[in-house]
Design an enzyme around this catalytic site. Structure first.
Site, PDB file in Angstrom:
ATOM      1  N   GLU A  36       0.864  -1.177   0.000  1.00 13.56           N
ATOM      2  CA  GLU A  36       0.000   0.000   0.000  1.00 13.56           C
ATOM      3  C   GLU A  36       0.911   1.241   0.000  1.00 13.56           C
ATOM      4  OE1 GLU A  36      -3.889   1.128   2.644  1.00 13.56           O
ATOM      5  OE2 GLU A  36      -3.342  -0.993   2.456  1.00 13.56           O
ATOM      6  N   PHE A  37       1.537   1.475  -1.141  1.00 12.37           N
ATOM      7  CA  PHE A  37       2.581   2.489  -1.236  1.00 12.37           C
ATOM      8  C   PHE A  37       2.084   3.907  -0.994  1.00 12.37           C
ATOM      9  CE2 PHE A  37       4.283  -0.912  -4.045  1.00 12.37           C
ATOM     10  CZ  PHE A  37       5.485  -1.133  -3.400  1.00 12.37           C
TER      11      PHE A  37
END
Length: 267
Positions: A36-37
């Protein structure tokens, strides 16, 4: 031969089942390192903290159930360094990239991407393309039963256990609160509407996977995604995570539905 993407991005909202999906994709060893950058707030370098999900809420009976804020440290990385990190860390050695994006994170993505050179456009689709380096396969995971999704979120935001089986000690801290769940439902509804509006505005047609289909057919879903990426569908593993819902979750869902009917709360 039709072009097959070498990247994918899972679109979702919190507690929709997206982690079930990306962890099975990760377990193949060939389908990127999906993270979940885009969740990290530039002011703290952290994902949203429990109280930040309830910004604007003044009900102390809700806020008292949530951990206090940690000030964190600002994220000062230039946009190019930020992008290079995402591109590098999200890839497996075969060059396939994977990531995950929640609707509430799209303003963060747009803001960071705005500082990149040689932009292909100003919209969200262009931001995704410019960060990832290509037009990725887009996969939309959603949960039609938003009450169950909100109960899962409320329980997780209190315990700060977002994956795996509930921890008995931490879970003992979690308390049912109808107004808190109602707040989360309204938030999740806004995220769902945000995705749907964007799909229509930019003519985006993702692969859509509702949660009941996902958890009942996870291996087959992963196989279909692998095939879309030009990878061997037989590498799809058996599920590597279990569903977190349990008897307590079911009890809270039933209790909230009764409260919602009596008090006119959102469902």
């Amino acid at each position: 031969m039709a072009h097959r993407p070498s990247a994918y991005l899972v679109l979702a909202s919190q507690r929709s089942g997206s982690t079930l999906l990306v962890e099975s994709l990760r377990a193949t060893g060939v389908a990127g390192e999906p993270q979940e950058f885009f969740q990290y707030l530039p002011a703290t370098s952290q994902a949203p903290q429990p109280q930040e999900w309830f910004a604007g809420v003044e009900d102390e009976s809700i806020l008292s159930l949530l951990d206090p804020l940690d000030v964190g440290k600002p994220d000062l990385a230039p946009p190019e360094i930020w992008r290079e990190y995402i591109r590098t860390v999200g890839k497996t050695p075969n060059g396939v990239w994977g990531g995950k994006l929640m609707w509430n994170q799209t303003p963060l993505l747009l803001n960071r991407a705005s500082g990149l050179p040689n932009r292909s456009g100003d919209g969200l689709l262009a931001a995704i393309r410019d960060v990832v380096g290509e037009d990725p396969l887009l996969i939309y995971v959603y949960r039609p039963d938003m009450v169950s999704q909100a109960v899962s979120f409320w329980r997780a935001v209190q315990t700060r256990v977002w994956r795996g089986r509930p921890d008995p000690v931490r879970d003992a801290r979690a308390t049912y609160h109808a107004a808190a769940i109602a707040h989360v439902i309204s938030m999740l509804q806004a995220q769902e509407q945000g995705w749907r509006n964007w799909f229509a505005e930019e003519d985006v047609k993702p692969m859509e996977i509702p949660y009941p289909v996902l958890w009942r057919n996870l291996t087959n879903v992963v196989a279909a995604i692998l095939e879309s990426l030009g990878l061997d569908p037989q590498l799809a593993p058996q599920p590597v995570l279990e569903r977190q819902a349990d008897k307590r979750s079911d009890e809270w869902v039933d209790r909230y539905r009764a409260d919602a009917e009596r008090e006119g709360l959102p469902t």
